[in-house]
Design an enzyme around this catalytic site. Structure first.
Site, PDB file in Angstrom:
ATOM      1  N   SER A  14       1.339  -9.957  -0.965  1.00 20.79           N
ATOM      2  CA  SER A  14       1.039  -8.524  -0.841  1.00 20.79           C
ATOM      3  C   SER A  14       1.441  -7.934   0.502  1.00 20.79           C
ATOM      4  CB  SER A  14      -0.448  -8.279  -1.097  1.00 20.79           C
ATOM      5  OG  SER A  14      -1.234  -9.098  -0.249  1.00 20.79           O
ATOM      6  N   LYS A  73       0.806  -1.224   0.000  1.00 21.46           N
ATOM      7  CA  LYS A  73       0.000   0.000   0.000  1.00 21.46           C
ATOM      8  C   LYS A  73       0.841   1.277   0.000  1.00 21.46           C
ATOM      9  CE  LYS A  73      -4.470  -1.551   1.392  1.00 21.46           C
ATOM     10  NZ  LYS A  73      -4.289  -2.954   1.832  1.00 21.46           N
ATOM     11  N   GLU A  95      -9.797   6.807   3.742  1.00 20.93           N
ATOM     12  CA  GLU A  95     -10.676   5.844   4.404  1.00 20.93           C
ATOM     13  C   GLU A  95      -9.827   4.616   4.697  1.00 20.93           C
ATOM     14  OE1 GLU A  95     -10.235   5.838   1.153  1.00 20.93           O
ATOM     15  OE2 GLU A  95      -9.839   3.690   0.932  1.00 20.93           O
TER      16      GLU A  95
HETATM   17  C1  LIG Z   1      -5.181  -3.961   1.570  1.00 16.45           C
HETATM   18  C2  LIG Z   1      -4.512  -5.220   1.297  1.00 16.45           C
HETATM   19  C3  LIG Z   1      -4.913  -6.060   0.240  1.00 16.45           C
HETATM   20  C4  LIG Z   1      -6.107  -5.775  -0.622  1.00 16.45           C
HETATM   21  O1  LIG Z   1      -6.028  -4.612  -1.364  1.00 16.45           O
HETATM   22  P1  LIG Z   1      -5.792  -4.583  -2.940  1.00 16.45           P
HETATM   23  O2  LIG Z   1      -6.052  -3.188  -3.305  1.00 16.45           O
HETATM   24  O3  LIG Z   1      -6.738  -5.548  -3.571  1.00 16.45           O
HETATM   25  O4  LIG Z   1      -4.381  -4.977  -3.173  1.00 16.45           O
HETATM   26  C5  LIG Z   1      -4.192  -7.211   0.002  1.00 16.45           C
HETATM   27  N1  LIG Z   1      -3.134  -7.551   0.765  1.00 16.45           N
HETATM   28  C6  LIG Z   1      -2.727  -6.779   1.807  1.00 16.45           C
HETATM   29  C7  LIG Z   1      -1.561  -7.227   2.602  1.00 16.45           C
HETATM   30  C8  LIG Z   1      -3.389  -5.599   2.095  1.00 16.45           C
HETATM   31  O5  LIG Z   1      -2.972  -4.844   3.125  1.00 16.45           O
END
Ligand SMILES: *Cc1c(COP(=O)(O)O)cnc(C)c1O
Length: 393
Positions: free
Chosen positions: A377, A89, A111
């Site tokens: 992610s 992020k 948000e």
């Molecule tokens: C917020 C988040 C997501 C989901 O958000 P996307 O916009 O779909 O990437 C996925 N993995 C993690 C670790 C997150 O913090």
């Protein structure tokens, strides 16, 4: 076929900008500005400098040897979990706040659901010395205390939202309301590839550093710069959009996405928007939306707070409709199994969101030469309470 955004802000029939009159000016300003800023040398220099020295990029592309042996293919993990603040992020928040600054905005709002986007935004606001207000549903404030404390420590004002189910969708409505009241000095940082055009495209471009790196890292490691499979989880779709960005129009690469099945597609407790959603408008974009027959938004459920959004980015709605991407609904229990599998085979504790795409691996019959790149992610620190509750089983 072109899977990127068109001039009007659409991906096929999805996307666009469906916004209240009072925000037209703000959104139009952003539409007219974002590409100029993104392509300017001064932005590129500052953005990539911060990604390198502050975030710690490039994130490694790691060959997961034991996982590969188990599934009979070559699996590479793109390690967004190693970024500062623990997920992808931050790539987006740094970029958007630089854009906000270059537009002369002096106040940032955001948000947040699980609190990850709120923490990433509050972090960059501290770094750049800009006041920050984060809207968060009261239910989420209560169940995500550590992130609330981090945001406050970083100097952000966290405002609990009491409307609706008091979760992400309600926090988003409240942020939009704030923006309507302060259109001239305030910039709204959206945390995923959702919202009115140009947000989905802007966020995808900022996250596209992920696939830019995958290209040269894969070339270095395998001798060719594209994989057979790209895999990512989808909440709103930003880490997935970044993972596939430079491969969207390369049909040699198969795209596999994971959304949250919750307790099962037909259990009434799910967040699988592609499987269950119908075309509608949510937070300024035409996309797939989980809704009942009267068009009321249905409350999504997933064990993972980062995936329980009742919409999905318009880019992914289009990828799924055109069959460019295959979207899997991965249930809570499959995600939990995948968490423990990655932890025990590779010594990496993934975020619950990322575990959903790991849960797709057992569903695919790979060939020994297949090169698979899967984006992790985020890291699992924030999910330890959930994981420990399954440890005794
Ligand atoms: C917020 C988040 C997501 C989901 O958000 P996307 O916009 O779909 O990437 C996925 N993995 C993690 C670790 C997150 O913090």
């Amino acid at each position: 076929m072109n899977y990127h955004v068109d001039e009007k802000g659409y991906y096929g029939r999805f996307g666009g900008a469906y916004i209240p009159e009072i925000l037209h000016r703000c959104v139009e300003d952003l539409q007219n500005t974002y590409l100029k800023v993104l392509e300017s040398d001064s932005f590129k220099k500052e953005f990539h400098g911060l990604l390198r020295d502050y975030v710690g990029r490039p994130s490694p592309l790691y060959f997961a040897k034991r996982l590969s042996e188990k599934y009979g293919c070559k699996i590479f993990l793109k390690r967004e979990d190693l970024n500062h603040t623990g997920a992808h992020k931050i790539n987006n928040t740094i970029g958007q706040i630089l854009i906000a600054r270059s537009m002369g905005k002096t106040r940032i709002i955001a948000e947040t659901g699980a609190g990850q986007h709120g923490v990433a935004t509050a972090t960059v606001c501290a770094l750049m010395n800009i006041p920050c207000v984060v809207y968060m549903g009261k239910t989420d404030v209560e169940r995500q205390q550590p992130n609330v404390e981090k945001m406050r420590m970083l100097g952000a004002a966290v405002i609990p939202v009491l409307s609706g189910n008091m979760t992400l969708k309600d926090a988003t409505n409240e942020a939009i309301r704030d923006w309507c009241h302060h259109p001239s000095d305030t910039y709204y940082v959206i945390g995923s590839t959702v919202g009115p055009h140009p947000y989905p495209d802007m966020v995808a471009r900022l996250q596209s550093v992920i696939s830019e790196e995958i290209k040269w890292q894969l070339k270095e490691k395998t001798g060719r710069d594209y994989p057979d499979y790209l895999m990512a989880c989808v909440g709103g779709g930003s880490n997935a959009a970044g993972t596939v960005y430079h491969y969207l129009n390369d049909e040699r690469v198969r795209i596999l996405l994971a959304e949250a099945g919750g307790e099962g597609l037909f259990s009434g407790k799910s967040a699988a928007t592609v499987h269950l959603g119908k075309e509608g408008i949510i937070h300024g974009a035409r996309t797939l939306v989980m809704q009942n027959e009267d068009g009321q938004i249905e409350e999504p459920y997933s064990i993972s707070a980062g995936l329980d959004y009742p919409g999905i980015g318009p880019v992914h709605a289009n990828l799924s409709e055109t069959k460019r991407a295959e979207v899997f609904a991965v249930n809570d229990n499959e995600a939990i199994d995948a968490v423990f599998e990655l932890t025990r085979t590779e010594g990496i504790i993934p975020a619950l969101e990322s575990a959903h795409v790991l849960g797709v691996i057992p569903k695919i019959k790979f060939k020994p030469d297949d090169v698979v790149v899967l984006t992790v992610s985020g890291r699992g620190d924030k999910d330890m309470d959930t994981y420990l509750s399954f440890c005794g089983e």
